[in-house]
Design an enzyme around this catalytic site. Structure first.
Site, PDB file in Angstrom:
ATOM      1  CB  THR A  74       3.647  19.185  -4.548  1.00  0.00           C
ATOM      2  OG1 THR A  74       2.431  18.488  -4.330  1.00  0.00           O
ATOM      3  CG2 THR A  74       3.806  20.261  -3.506  1.00  0.00           C
ATOM      4  CG  ASP A  81      -2.984  17.162 -10.467  1.00  0.00           C
ATOM      5  OD1 ASP A  81      -2.724  16.289  -9.621  1.00  0.00           O
ATOM      6  OD2 ASP A  81      -3.372  18.297 -10.161  1.00  0.00           O
ATOM      7  CB  SER A  82       0.101  13.538  -8.449  1.00  0.00           C
ATOM      8  OG  SER A  82      -0.032  12.425  -7.640  1.00  0.00           O
ATOM      9  CB  THR A  87       4.003  13.204  -3.220  1.00  0.00           C
ATOM     10  OG1 THR A  87       2.913  14.022  -2.806  1.00  0.00           O
ATOM     11  CG2 THR A  87       5.271  14.031  -3.296  1.00  0.00           C
ATOM     12  CG  ASP A  88      -1.512  13.057  -3.308  1.00  0.00           C
ATOM     13  OD1 ASP A  88      -0.804  12.933  -2.297  1.00  0.00           O
ATOM     14  OD2 ASP A  88      -2.459  13.847  -3.394  1.00  0.00           O
ATOM     15  CB  THR A 129      -2.257  -8.044   4.432  1.00  0.00           C
ATOM     16  OG1 THR A 129      -2.791  -7.653   5.722  1.00  0.00           O
ATOM     17  CG2 THR A 129      -0.888  -7.396   4.259  1.00  0.00           C
ATOM     18  CD  GLN A 130      -8.610  -4.189   4.607  1.00  0.00           C
ATOM     19  OE1 GLN A 130      -8.850  -3.448   5.542  1.00  0.00           O
ATOM     20  NE2 GLN A 130      -9.557  -4.857   3.989  1.00  0.00           N
ATOM     21  CB  CYS A 131      -1.472  -5.508   8.128  1.00  0.00           C
ATOM     22  SG  CYS A 131      -2.644  -6.362   9.160  1.00  0.00           S
TER      23      CYS A 131
END
Lengths: 338, 328
Positions: free
Chosen positions: A12, A57-58, A89-90, A272-274
């Protein structure tokens, strides 16, 4: 004064609006140069600006592109005192994590940054982030490691995540303190330094399909999991579980599947997904069974660090018990020790 | 949960333990509690093993019992609490009473347990008539079910609502609802017109979370399963996917074969905007719907909900883009 290389890889930061959305600007190097020259004289580290051709490209950054970054660093490593990498950034957190594992111990700082708004657009954060990254990389006590400088924060690269799609404070490290913070001055938090050493600047042997990530969810298909784990190409899996590391039971089918896979030599890391916290296998009945099935507790690894650590270790030829040992302990400050 | 040889396991006969625990509260707080009946699902659900069928059974139970009560509290394991709560919100759209889902990070009766505090708070919030939606009550915060996620593995304040401020909080043991944030204040939606759910395969919705290097072959494998009728893609940042024509084709084919595809960001905060960058055009071209700022839990359970309704593909796409239970 230290001499830095600024490596522009895309993202970006160097884009401009078009009818197809943001696209890379041809004039970016010129624009950035002009913006940096406009800063007061002698207040920023000396630097050269280099552009990676073609730009990444990211979003299309695959492990192969990480090798391009390593190859570029290999050419210039001895010529500079520090490196600033400008990146989209992605997937910035994935790249920072991957580089930390690829390079290993460092004797110079590598600071990645990017922007949420392109340079030259109203309210752009690009220049501020680039200047912060330069100040961090040029700092006499700069951490000798791969960092992310973004929105006044200096973060350990393999602890960072992109936490916001819109906010300019897009990056954070949910399970580790920031390495530094910039107010009027850039203050480093003086965390215990990572071991210093000569980086490994050789390319790694990445191979498509060797690693995968499996996110658990209610309704996860046992048949699909079996098919995925049975793929003979697959050698490493990041298993994204609930809470402290609990997978869904799938009537016992998932565990059987995981046990068979680890017996075949597949390395499975439980993350973990947390957004915050730590996997501890064995707290609940379901988690205990994972431990028995040979699944490695990823503790407080981010998903980005887990998959890139697995990618890099496999690409560097680690297998079997050595691989499992390396996955169980911190290599570059990416997880807490037992 | 009670300790067992294999770690914590779900325990039966919860009601006497709950009533005994509530008696230990100070008189004033005990007096403020509503009277209640307890129903235990049989067998108890281990949260990590909860399936879409369990969601439907719970919703049916709530529908069957709602006329006799001013509110319903659901005690649920924390691991998939946000999934169940989101699903209930879609299934119980337009409900006129509070449905408050809560749980505990530490079992009732264990050292430093949060169970009693959470249940007390949930009972109090479930007595607030201005609350007419499914909400999650945890650690003194009341959040909209469809906005809630389990954010922390260990902290007692484990749940978060990253894209919407809490709709209520407990202040000095009193429930305070922020009136402007409730669904009721925002115009509670009408219940679904066709309440008859079709039987869905529990794996009808696939969840595909991208990582750098993901192989389009694997995505094809996930999407081409005969029982998969929809999928949630969790993409990078503001809405980007790898610039891989095989992946783009796979998504376009799945869409063309009538599968309902939607995308959200892997970032916990903020929304995606498909089309802002050139790299997100393949999502647009593959007719992938933008999930806006929905949580994965809300987006997945919404896809389940829409696929189970006997409505057309176009109607499903249309409703996915609308806010049905304040989820976006």
């Amino acid at each position: 004064m230290s001499r830095l290389l600024i490596l522009y890889t895309g993202g970006t930061l160097g884009m401009q609006p078009s009818s197809k959305g943001y696209v890379p600007s041809r004039r970016f190097a010129e624009q950035l140069d002009a913006a940096l020259v406009a800063q007061p004289a002698n207040r920023l580290p000396n630097h050269d600006l280099q552009t990676l051709h073609p730009l990444i490209d990211s979003a299309d950054l695959a492990p192969v592109a990480w090798n391009r970054l390593v190859a570029t660093l290999a050419e210039v490593w001895t010529s500079y005192d520090g490196f600033v990498i400008l990146h989209g950034t992605d997937t910035l957190a994935y790249t920072a994590s991957a580089l930390s594992f690829l390079l290993g111990p460092l004797d110079k700082p590598v600071v990645l940054t990017g922007a949420q708004i392109p340079l030259g657009e109203p309210r752009s954060d690009a220049l501020n982030n680039v200047v912060l990254a330069m100040q961090a990389a040029g700092h006499s006590r700069a951490p000798r490691e791969v960092c992310i400088a973004f929105h006044d924060r200096l973060l350990r690269g393999n602890r960072a995540r992109k936490c916001r799609t819109q906010g300019l404070d897009a990056f954070d490290s949910p399970n580790a303190p920031w390495l530094g913070e910039a107010g009027i001055a850039l203050r480093l938090n003086g965390l215990p330094p990572l071991p210093v050493g000569t980086p490994d600047l050789t390319p790694a042997d990445f191979e498509a399909g060797r690693t995968a990530v499996l996110h658990c969810h209610p309704g996860l298909s046992p048949r699909q999991v079996t098919r995925q784990l049975d793929d003979p190409q697959l050698q490493g899996l990041v298993l994204m579980t609930y809470g402290v590391g609990n997978p869904p039971g799938l009537d016992g089918q998932l565990l059987t599947c995981l046990r068979q896979a680890t017996e075949r030599g597949l390395a499975i890391v439980n993350v973990t997904q947390c957004g915050q916290g730590m996997v501890q296998q064995g707290t609940y009945a379901t988690g205990r069974q994972l431990e028995d099935a040979g699944v490695i507790a990823g503790r407080d690894l981010t998903p980005e660090a887990a998959i890139t650590k697995l990618d890099v270790l496999l690409a560097r030829g680690q297998r079997g018990q050595a691989l499992r040992d390396a996955l169980s302990r911190p290599l570059r400050g990416e997880m807490c020790a037992h | 949960m009670v300790p067992s040889k294999r770690g914590l396991a779900a325990s039966p006969h919860f009601e006497p333990r709950l009533r005994n625990a509530l008696v230990t509260l100070p008189q004033e707080r005990r007096d403020a509690l509503p009277t209640f009946d307890v129903i235990e699902t049989s067998p108890a659900i281990d949260s990590s093993a909860a399936s879409p069928h369990d969601w439907q059974r719970l919703a049916d139970l709530a529908k069957a019992r709602q006329s006799g009560y001013k509110g319903i509290v659901i005690l649920h394991g924390t691991d998939t609490l946000a999934w169940t709560a989101s699903s209930l919100a879609f299934q119980l759209q337009g409900i006129g009473i509070p449905i408050v889902v809560t749980g505990a990070m530490r079992p009732l009766g264990s050292d430093g347990s949060d169970a009693l505090d959470n249940i007390e708070a949930a009972l109090r919030f479930a007595s607030c008539p201005e609350l007419q939606e499914v909400a999650v009550c945890f650690a003194g915060k009341l959040t909209r079910a469809t906005r809630t996620r389990k954010q922390h593995t260990h902290a007692l304040d484990a749940f978060d609502s990253p894209n919407l401020a809490p709709i209520g909080e407990l202040v000095d043991h009193h429930p305070v609802i922020k009136p402007s944030r409730t669904l009721a204040a925002q115009g509670r939606p009408a219940p679904p017109t066709a309440a008859d759910y079709q039987t869905l395969h529990p794996s009808a919705v696939a969840r595909i979370v991208l990582w750098p290097g993901i192989d389009a072959k694997l995505v094809r494998q996930w999407l081409s399963n005969a029982h998969v009728r929809g999928a949630l893609l969790e993409v990078w940042g503001g809405g980007n996917i790898p610039d891989d024509s095989a992946l783009a084709n796979t998504l376009a084919e799945a869409s063309a074969s009538g599968r309902l595809l939607a995308a959200i960001s892997q970032c916990p905060k903020g929304e995606i905007s498909i089309g802002a960058y050139a790299a997100s055009h393949s999502l647009e071209n593959a007719n992938v719907l933008s999930g806006g700022d929905m949580t994965p839990e809300a987006a997945m359970t919404k896809l389940f909900h829409l696929l189970a309704l006997p409505i057309s593909h176009e109607a499903r796409r249309h409703r996915f883009m609308a806010s049905l239970a304040g989820e976006r």
